[in-house]
Design a protein around this motif. Structure first.
Motif, mmCIF file in Angstrom:
data_model
loop_
_atom_site.group_PDB
_atom_site.id
_atom_site.type_symbol
_atom_site.label_atom_id
_atom_site.label_comp_id
_atom_site.label_asym_id
_atom_site.label_seq_id
_atom_site.Cartn_x
_atom_site.Cartn_y
_atom_site.Cartn_z
ATOM 1 N N GLU A 20 0.832 -1.210 0.000
ATOM 2 C CA GLU A 20 0.000 0.000 0.000
ATOM 3 C C GLU A 20 0.862 1.254 0.000
ATOM 4 O O GLU A 20 0.584 2.225 -0.726
ATOM 5 N N LEU A 21 1.910 1.247 0.806
ATOM 6 C CA LEU A 21 2.798 2.414 0.876
ATOM 7 C C LEU A 21 3.543 2.608 -0.444
ATOM 8 O O LEU A 21 3.776 3.748 -0.876
ATOM 9 N N ALA A 22 3.908 1.502 -1.085
ATOM 10 C CA ALA A 22 4.571 1.607 -2.393
ATOM 11 C C ALA A 22 3.629 2.246 -3.406
ATOM 12 O O ALA A 22 4.034 3.097 -4.211
ATOM 13 N N ASN A 23 2.357 1.868 -3.354
ATOM 14 C CA ASN A 23 1.376 2.442 -4.273
ATOM 15 C C ASN A 23 1.118 3.920 -3.985
ATOM 16 O O ASN A 23 0.687 4.661 -4.874
ATOM 17 N N GLU A 24 1.389 4.327 -2.745
ATOM 18 C CA GLU A 24 1.241 5.744 -2.399
ATOM 19 C C GLU A 24 2.435 6.574 -2.851
ATOM 20 O O GLU A 24 2.428 7.798 -2.722
ATOM 21 N N GLY A 25 3.463 5.896 -3.351
ATOM 22 C CA GLY A 25 4.608 6.606 -3.894
ATOM 23 C C GLY A 25 5.812 6.699 -2.983
ATOM 24 O O GLY A 25 6.803 7.362 -3.330
ATOM 25 N N LEU A 26 5.788 6.032 -1.822
ATOM 26 C CA LEU A 26 6.943 6.064 -0.927
ATOM 27 C C LEU A 26 8.076 5.240 -1.516
ATOM 28 O O LEU A 26 7.842 4.220 -2.178
ATOM 29 N N ASP A 27 9.315 5.664 -1.256
ATOM 30 C CA ASP A 27 10.453 4.884 -1.716
ATOM 31 C C ASP A 27 10.747 3.769 -0.710
ATOM 32 O O ASP A 27 10.146 3.702 0.371
ATOM 33 N N ALA A 28 11.676 2.892 -1.064
ATOM 34 C CA ALA A 28 11.940 1.705 -0.247
ATOM 35 C C ALA A 28 12.399 2.069 1.159
ATOM 36 O O ALA A 28 11.971 1.454 2.148
ATOM 37 N N GLU A 29 13.249 3.073 1.272
ATOM 38 C CA GLU A 29 13.765 3.464 2.585
ATOM 39 C C GLU A 29 12.646 3.936 3.501
ATOM 40 O O GLU A 29 12.600 3.576 4.686
ATOM 41 N N HIS A 30 11.718 4.733 2.965
ATOM 42 C CA HIS A 30 10.640 5.251 3.799
ATOM 43 C C HIS A 30 9.597 4.173 4.118
ATOM 44 O O HIS A 30 9.012 4.172 5.205
ATOM 45 N N ILE A 31 9.387 3.251 3.182
ATOM 46 C CA ILE A 31 8.500 2.121 3.481
ATOM 47 C C ILE A 31 9.068 1.313 4.645
ATOM 48 O O ILE A 31 8.356 0.969 5.596
ATOM 49 N N ALA A 32 10.364 1.026 4.584
ATOM 50 C CA ALA A 32 11.014 0.255 5.645
ATOM 51 C C ALA A 32 10.924 0.977 6.977
ATOM 52 O O ALA A 32 10.640 0.371 8.017
ATOM 53 N N SER A 33 11.126 2.288 6.960
ATOM 54 C CA SER A 33 11.063 3.076 8.191
ATOM 55 C C SER A 33 9.665 3.039 8.795
ATOM 56 O O SER A 33 9.509 2.880 10.013
ATOM 57 N N ARG A 34 8.651 3.169 7.951
ATOM 58 C CA ARG A 34 7.275 3.149 8.445
ATOM 59 C C ARG A 34 6.935 1.783 9.053
ATOM 60 O O ARG A 34 6.307 1.710 10.116
ATOM 61 N N LEU A 35 7.349 0.720 8.400
ATOM 62 C CA LEU A 35 7.039 -0.612 8.916
ATOM 63 C C LEU A 35 7.770 -0.882 10.222
ATOM 64 O O LEU A 35 7.185 -1.420 11.177
ATOM 65 N N ARG A 36 9.040 -0.537 10.286
ATOM 66 C CA ARG A 36 9.791 -0.774 11.522
ATOM 67 C C ARG A 36 9.225 0.048 12.672
ATOM 68 O O ARG A 36 9.197 -0.398 13.813
ATOM 69 N N GLY A 37 8.754 1.242 12.369
ATOM 70 C CA GLY A 37 8.216 2.100 13.411
ATOM 71 C C GLY A 37 6.843 1.698 13.906
ATOM 72 O O GLY A 37 6.402 2.147 14.970
ATOM 73 N N SER A 38 6.158 0.834 13.155
ATOM 74 C CA SER A 38 4.794 0.442 13.539
ATOM 75 C C SER A 38 4.672 -1.050 13.843
ATOM 76 O O SER A 38 3.557 -1.572 13.937
ATOM 77 N N SER A 39 5.787 -1.747 14.008
ATOM 78 C CA SER A 39 5.727 -3.205 14.207
ATOM 79 C C SER A 39 4.915 -3.589 15.440
ATOM 80 O O SER A 39 4.314 -4.672 15.486
ATOM 81 N N GLY A 40 4.855 -2.709 16.432
ATOM 82 C CA GLY A 40 4.088 -2.996 17.638
ATOM 83 C C GLY A 40 2.593 -2.921 17.458
ATOM 84 O O GLY A 40 1.830 -3.279 18.378
ATOM 85 N N GLU A 41 2.134 -2.479 16.285
ATOM 86 C CA GLU A 41 0.698 -2.372 16.023
ATOM 87 C C GLU A 41 0.130 -3.649 15.391
ATOM 88 O O GLU A 41 -1.058 -3.718 15.098
ATOM 89 N N TYR A 42 0.994 -4.644 15.178
ATOM 90 C CA TYR A 42 0.561 -5.907 14.575
ATOM 91 C C TYR A 42 0.570 -6.989 15.658
ATOM 92 O O TYR A 42 1.556 -7.149 16.376
ATOM 93 N N HIS A 43 -0.519 -7.740 15.739
ATOM 94 C CA HIS A 43 -0.666 -8.706 16.826
ATOM 95 C C HIS A 43 -1.062 -10.081 16.296
ATOM 96 O O HIS A 43 -1.849 -10.194 15.349
#
Length: 282
Positions: free
Chosen positions: A134-157
């Motif tokens: 989804e983030l890739a489709n929004e136009g984020l580059d790989a580095e920012h996608i990785a940053s967003r996922l690492r920063g939100s890993s605690g939101e997945y259960h």
């Protein structure tokens, strides 16, 4: 817009429709039954594995993909993409992440390759993979996608119950839940993935109480953006859970997924679970 390839492994438990819709490339783990080696969800399906499990002479085992398979996959994707984001099963549960890192380092700097340790498994890994797409489709580059996922890993259960701890104990994937072995062998413990490893969540004595425990786990979360129900061998149990959550999420939006043979090896028959993505910033 940069063309970002999204890669995961077969333990993400994403069905074919989701993989195709989000253009996700899957690298399979391996399942070993006696002298036979199967590529997870390619050479053997979940139903086929559950049929074979009771008659297996020796306990099935699993192994990570070879780094060479990741390297082959990455090199093929570099021909048509500007970057790669690989979101993989927790490094505390499998060596898959390390295999991917070795492959990335072997390729060098042909294109950016981000390797993300999901600190999770099954559909809670799958939800992270979908989020990457989804983030890739929004136009984020790989580095920012990785940053967003690492920063939100605690939101997945991910929470689940098993009929017996035997399979987790035998496979060495039991983490801090090892304290349950012995005293709880006759119970139906609810377990969860926390900081990348399997830990105890609640002690229950019956499947009915375990179902109630899973329901309480989900209802106790502050927000639900995505919800999935998981099973190994009992689809009727998954449907029952879907119905319990119908007031939280429309049933047709709840993903029902059968755990992969590799995951099933470690949780055994009749396991049922839930996966939740709260949403970023929840």
């Amino acid at each position: 817009m940069a063309r970002i390839a999204i890669v995961t492994d077969s333990t993400a438990d994403l069905n074919a429709n989701l993989r195709e819709r989000h253009e996700i490339t899957v690298v399979p783990l391996n399942l070993h039954i006696g002298d036979e080696v199967f590529r997870d969800q390619i050479d053997i399906s979940s139903d086929q594995f559950m049929e074979r499990l009771p008659t297996a002479i020796t306990p099935p085992t699993t192994s990570q993909p070879a780094s060479g398979l990741f390297e082959e996959t990455f090199r093929a994707l570099t021909a048509t993409h500007d970057a790669i984001v690989a979101v993989l099963i927790s490094s505390k549960l499998s060596g898959t992440y390390q295999s991917a890192v070795i492959a990335r380092d072997a390729i060098g700097t042909t294109v950016p390759i981000e390797i993300i340790d999901s600190l999770n498994a099954s559909l809670s890994l799958g939800f992270q993979v979908i989020r990457a797409a989804e983030l890739a489709n929004e136009g984020l580059d790989a580095e920012h996608i990785a940053s967003r996922l690492r920063g939100s890993s605690g939101e997945y259960h991910l929470a689940f119950f098993v009929d017996t701890l035997e399979y987790l104990q035998r496979g060495g994937r039991i983490g801090r839940a090892a304290a349950l072995v012995g005293s709880l062998l006759q119970l139906k413990p609810i377990l969860r993935v926390d900081e990348g490893q399997v830990v105890p969540y609640e002690r229950t004595r019956t499947r009915a109480k375990a179902f109630t425990g899973l329901e309480s786990f989900v209802r106790g979360l502050p927000r639900i953006e995505k919800l999935g129900v998981l099973y190994t061998s009992d689809p009727a149990s998954a449907l029952e859970l879907v119905e319990r959550f119908s007031d939280l999420v429309p049933p047709d939006q709840i993903i029902r997924a059968q755990m992969s043979p590799v995951i099933s090896t470690h949780v055994g028959p009749n396991a049922v679970g839930v996966a939740v993505f709260e949403g970023e910033g929840a």
